[in-house]
Design a protein around this motif. Structure first.
Motif, PDB file in Angstrom:
ATOM      1  N   GLU A   5       0.811  -1.213   0.000  1.00 21.58           N
ATOM      2  CA  GLU A   5       0.000   0.000   0.000  1.00 21.58           C
ATOM      3  C   GLU A   5       0.839   1.256   0.000  1.00 21.58           C
ATOM      4  O   GLU A   5       0.517   2.259  -0.644  1.00 21.58           O
ATOM      5  N   LYS A   6       1.979   1.227   0.729  1.00 19.22           N
ATOM      6  CA  LYS A   6       2.831   2.422   0.816  1.00 19.22           C
ATOM      7  C   LYS A   6       3.416   2.778  -0.548  1.00 19.22           C
ATOM      8  O   LYS A   6       3.622   3.954  -0.859  1.00 19.22           O
ATOM      9  N   VAL A   7       3.689   1.749  -1.376  1.00 16.78           N
ATOM     10  CA  VAL A   7       4.223   1.995  -2.715  1.00 16.78           C
ATOM     11  C   VAL A   7       3.164   2.646  -3.589  1.00 16.78           C
ATOM     12  O   VAL A   7       3.430   3.628  -4.288  1.00 16.78           O
ATOM     13  N   ILE A   8       1.951   2.129  -3.532  1.00 18.51           N
ATOM     14  CA  ILE A   8       0.838   2.709  -4.291  1.00 18.51           C
ATOM     15  C   ILE A   8       0.600   4.143  -3.847  1.00 18.51           C
ATOM     16  O   ILE A   8       0.390   5.047  -4.672  1.00 18.51           O
ATOM     17  N   ALA A   9       0.642   4.379  -2.524  1.00 21.20           N
ATOM     18  CA  ALA A   9       0.423   5.729  -1.977  1.00 21.20           C
ATOM     19  C   ALA A   9       1.492   6.691  -2.477  1.00 21.20           C
ATOM     20  O   ALA A   9       1.195   7.852  -2.798  1.00 21.20           O
ATOM     21  N   CYS A  10       2.726   6.214  -2.560  1.00 22.17           N
ATOM     22  CA  CYS A  10       3.822   7.055  -3.050  1.00 22.17           C
ATOM     23  C   CYS A  10       3.655   7.351  -4.538  1.00 22.17           C
ATOM     24  O   CYS A  10       3.775   8.496  -4.969  1.00 22.17           O
ATOM     25  N   LEU A  11       3.375   6.312  -5.326  1.00 23.92           N
ATOM     26  CA  LEU A  11       3.187   6.496  -6.767  1.00 23.92           C
ATOM     27  C   LEU A  11       2.025   7.445  -7.057  1.00 23.92           C
ATOM     28  O   LEU A  11       2.072   8.234  -8.008  1.00 23.92           O
ATOM     29  N   MET A  28      -2.723  -1.116 -13.021  1.00 29.62           N
ATOM     30  CA  MET A  28      -1.678  -0.925 -14.023  1.00 29.62           C
ATOM     31  C   MET A  28      -0.400  -1.680 -13.676  1.00 29.62           C
ATOM     32  O   MET A  28       0.421  -1.952 -14.556  1.00 29.62           O
ATOM     33  N   ILE A  29      -0.216  -1.985 -12.392  1.00 32.31           N
ATOM     34  CA  ILE A  29       0.997  -2.669 -11.950  1.00 32.31           C
ATOM     35  C   ILE A  29       1.205  -3.974 -12.722  1.00 32.31           C
ATOM     36  O   ILE A  29       2.327  -4.343 -13.081  1.00 32.31           O
ATOM     37  N   ASN A  30       0.120  -4.681 -12.999  1.00 35.17           N
ATOM     38  CA  ASN A  30       0.213  -5.954 -13.729  1.00 35.17           C
ATOM     39  C   ASN A  30       0.784  -5.750 -15.136  1.00 35.17           C
ATOM     40  O   ASN A  30       1.475  -6.623 -15.672  1.00 35.17           O
ATOM     41  N   CYS A  31       0.476  -4.598 -15.746  1.00 32.46           N
ATOM     42  CA  CYS A  31       0.998  -4.302 -17.082  1.00 32.46           C
ATOM     43  C   CYS A  31       2.431  -3.778 -17.017  1.00 32.46           C
ATOM     44  O   CYS A  31       3.267  -4.123 -17.852  1.00 32.46           O
ATOM     45  N   LEU A  32       2.706  -2.949 -16.022  1.00 27.39           N
ATOM     46  CA  LEU A  32       4.023  -2.303 -15.925  1.00 27.39           C
ATOM     47  C   LEU A  32       5.094  -3.247 -15.390  1.00 27.39           C
ATOM     48  O   LEU A  32       6.272  -3.091 -15.684  1.00 27.39           O
ATOM     49  N   ASN A  33       4.672  -4.212 -14.562  1.00 29.83           N
ATOM     50  CA  ASN A  33       5.589  -5.203 -14.003  1.00 29.83           C
ATOM     51  C   ASN A  33       6.873  -4.576 -13.435  1.00 29.83           C
ATOM     52  O   ASN A  33       7.988  -4.885 -13.876  1.00 29.83           O
ATOM     53  N   PRO A  34       6.737  -3.688 -12.455  1.00 29.51           N
ATOM     54  CA  PRO A  34       7.908  -2.994 -11.900  1.00 29.51           C
ATOM     55  C   PRO A  34       8.756  -3.907 -11.014  1.00 29.51           C
ATOM     56  O   PRO A  34       8.323  -4.975 -10.591  1.00 29.51           O
ATOM     57  N   ILE A 111      11.715   1.861  -6.903  1.00 28.29           N
ATOM     58  CA  ILE A 111      10.962   1.023  -7.831  1.00 28.29           C
ATOM     59  C   ILE A 111      11.406   1.370  -9.249  1.00 28.29           C
ATOM     60  O   ILE A 111      11.584   2.538  -9.586  1.00 28.29           O
ATOM     61  N   PHE A 112      11.653   0.355 -10.064  1.00 26.82           N
ATOM     62  CA  PHE A 112      12.092   0.546 -11.448  1.00 26.82           C
ATOM     63  C   PHE A 112      11.007   0.070 -12.407  1.00 26.82           C
ATOM     64  O   PHE A 112      10.420  -0.995 -12.225  1.00 26.82           O
ATOM     65  N   ILE A 113      10.758   0.889 -13.444  1.00 25.01           N
ATOM     66  CA  ILE A 113       9.757   0.561 -14.453  1.00 25.01           C
ATOM     67  C   ILE A 113      10.402   0.666 -15.834  1.00 25.01           C
ATOM     68  O   ILE A 113      11.073   1.653 -16.141  1.00 25.01           O
ATOM     69  N   SER A 114      10.193  -0.329 -16.666  1.00 23.48           N
ATOM     70  CA  SER A 114      10.723  -0.299 -18.029  1.00 23.48           C
ATOM     71  C   SER A 114      10.032   0.816 -18.818  1.00 23.48           C
ATOM     72  O   SER A 114       8.798   0.903 -18.828  1.00 23.48           O
ATOM     73  N   PRO A 115      10.789   1.684 -19.498  1.00 20.40           N
ATOM     74  CA  PRO A 115      10.168   2.764 -20.278  1.00 20.40           C
ATOM     75  C   PRO A 115       9.272   2.233 -21.392  1.00 20.40           C
ATOM     76  O   PRO A 115       8.259   2.856 -21.728  1.00 20.40           O
ATOM     77  N   GLU A 116       9.622   1.080 -21.951  1.00 18.63           N
ATOM     78  CA  GLU A 116       8.790   0.489 -22.999  1.00 18.63           C
ATOM     79  C   GLU A 116       7.411   0.122 -22.468  1.00 18.63           C
ATOM     80  O   GLU A 116       6.409   0.210 -23.195  1.00 18.63           O
ATOM     81  N   LYS A 117       7.362  -0.291 -21.204  1.00 14.98           N
ATOM     82  CA  LYS A 117       6.073  -0.627 -20.588  1.00 14.98           C
ATOM     83  C   LYS A 117       5.197   0.616 -20.420  1.00 14.98           C
ATOM     84  O   LYS A 117       3.962   0.529 -20.437  1.00 14.98           O
ATOM     85  N   ILE A 118       5.845   1.774 -20.254  1.00 14.62           N
ATOM     86  CA  ILE A 118       5.094   3.014 -20.058  1.00 14.62           C
ATOM     87  C   ILE A 118       4.466   3.484 -21.356  1.00 14.62           C
ATOM     88  O   ILE A 118       3.282   3.847 -21.389  1.00 14.62           O
ATOM     89  N   ILE A 119       5.232   3.464 -22.443  1.00 11.41           N
ATOM     90  CA  ILE A 119       4.727   4.042 -23.701  1.00 11.41           C
ATOM     91  C   ILE A 119       3.938   3.044 -24.541  1.00 11.41           C
ATOM     92  O   ILE A 119       3.276   3.428 -25.501  1.00 11.41           O
ATOM     93  N   THR A 120       3.990   1.757 -24.187  1.00  7.30           N
ATOM     94  CA  THR A 120       3.246   0.745 -24.941  1.00  7.30           C
ATOM     95  C   THR A 120       1.888   0.524 -24.293  1.00  7.30           C
ATOM     96  O   THR A 120       1.803   0.177 -23.112  1.00  7.30           O
ATOM     97  N   ARG A 121       0.837   0.749 -25.051  1.00  3.69           N
ATOM     98  CA  ARG A 121      -0.507   0.555 -24.516  1.00  3.69           C
ATOM     99  C   ARG A 121      -0.725  -0.923 -24.202  1.00  3.69           C
ATOM    100  O   ARG A 121      -0.402  -1.798 -24.998  1.00  3.69           O
ATOM    101  N   HIS A 129      -3.714   4.313 -18.833  1.00  2.00           N
ATOM    102  CA  HIS A 129      -2.435   4.199 -19.536  1.00  2.00           C
ATOM    103  C   HIS A 129      -2.216   5.389 -20.460  1.00  2.00           C
ATOM    104  O   HIS A 129      -1.084   5.854 -20.641  1.00  2.00           O
ATOM    105  N   GLN A 130      -3.272   5.897 -21.037  1.00  2.00           N
ATOM    106  CA  GLN A 130      -3.160   7.090 -21.879  1.00  2.00           C
ATOM    107  C   GLN A 130      -2.716   8.280 -21.038  1.00  2.00           C
ATOM    108  O   GLN A 130      -1.874   9.087 -21.475  1.00  2.00           O
ATOM    109  N   ILE A 131      -3.252   8.389 -19.836  1.00  6.38           N
ATOM    110  CA  ILE A 131      -2.853   9.461 -18.918  1.00  6.38           C
ATOM    111  C   ILE A 131      -1.383   9.313 -18.557  1.00  6.38           C
ATOM    112  O   ILE A 131      -0.639  10.289 -18.491  1.00  6.38           O
ATOM    113  N   LEU A 132      -0.956   8.072 -18.331  1.00  2.95           N
ATOM    114  CA  LEU A 132       0.435   7.794 -17.985  1.00  2.95           C
ATOM    115  C   LEU A 132       1.385   8.280 -19.082  1.00  2.95           C
ATOM    116  O   LEU A 132       2.410   8.912 -18.802  1.00  2.95           O
TER     117      LEU A 132
END
Length: 231
Positions: A5-11, A28-34, A111-121, A129-132
């Motif tokens: 929960e603390k990670v979600i609250a921070c994000l 979105m976490i399931n798609c971003l797989n951080p 927390i690390f997120i792949s940039p490709e995961k961010i820009i790929t719908r 995801h569009q907002i992201l």
């Protein structure tokens, strides 16, 4: 993938996820797989020259981004606090290696997120995801403007002029008569590429001459016009 929960609250408080509610972030976490990593104080989070594997967001603690010049002198570029993001400016370059070193200034969680995961719908094509993606573009534009501002600092010849510009900028950003600096004396010295005693000596002179008043990290501008003339 279930995230604390603390990670979600921070994000939720970050610019990257602005406009997305907490349930939306969790979905979105399931798609971003951080990936989440923990670092001890003074441990390197990323080393200059190492392969780049993702954009980082500080969940807990503090870190500094620094770069060494050809002579081996270390210059601090910025201080990262909770919710701050780093690595986005190199995330879409051809040569994906860290151009800087990121070091934990205290025990930290990142927390690390792949940039490709961010820009790929994602397959769900969710509105979040569009907002992201839009947020990511805004962040990169803002960072480009900040880099331009740092070039402005380099155009000011004197240390006093740079300090005056920096103090005025922080005063305007924080919109309060008494403001605090995000960097301590050592970090300021690295930032301006000078020795620490030079920073302390110049600040003391400015205080004696009635430009500013300060106690530890709390500052107040006394003579704004005189400071403007130094820039």
């Amino acid at each position: 993938m279930k995230i604390e929960e603390k990670v979600i609250a921070c994000l939720y408080e970050t610019s990257l996820f602005r406009g997305i509610d907490k349930p939306g972030i969790q979905n979105m976490i399931n798609c971003l797989n951080p990936r989440i990593h923990y670092y001890k104080k003074n441990e390197n989070i990323a080393m200059s020259g190492d392969p780049f594997h993702g954009i980082g967001i500080v969940i807990e603690g503090e870190a500094v981004i620094a770069k060494e010049n050809i002579a081996g002198n270390r210059a601090i570029l910025t201080v990262l606090k909770q919710g701050d993001m780093f690595g986005e400016m190199i995330s879409f370059t051809e040569k994906k290696v860290w151009p800087v070193t990121v070091t934990a200034q205290s025990d930290s969680e990142v927390i690390f997120i792949s940039p490709e995961k961010i820009i790929t719908r994602c397959e769900k094509m969710c509105d979040s995801h569009q907002i992201l993606i839009q947020n990511m573009l805004k962040i990169m534009s803002k960072k480009a403007l900040i880099l331009s501002r740092k070039v402005d600092y380099l155009s000011i010849r004197s240390l006093r002029g740079r300090l005056c510009a920096y103090l005025i900028e922080q005063w305007k950003l924080q919109e309060t008569p008494v403001f605090s600096l995000p960097m301590n004396r050592d970090e300021l010295a690295d930032f301006f590429n000078v020795a620490r005693p030079s920073i302390s000596r110049e600040l003391s002179k400015m205080k004696d001459e009635g430009y500013i008043d300060f106690h530890k990290s709390a500052f107040k501008i006394i003579d704004f016009e005189a400071m403007k003339k130094e820039i």
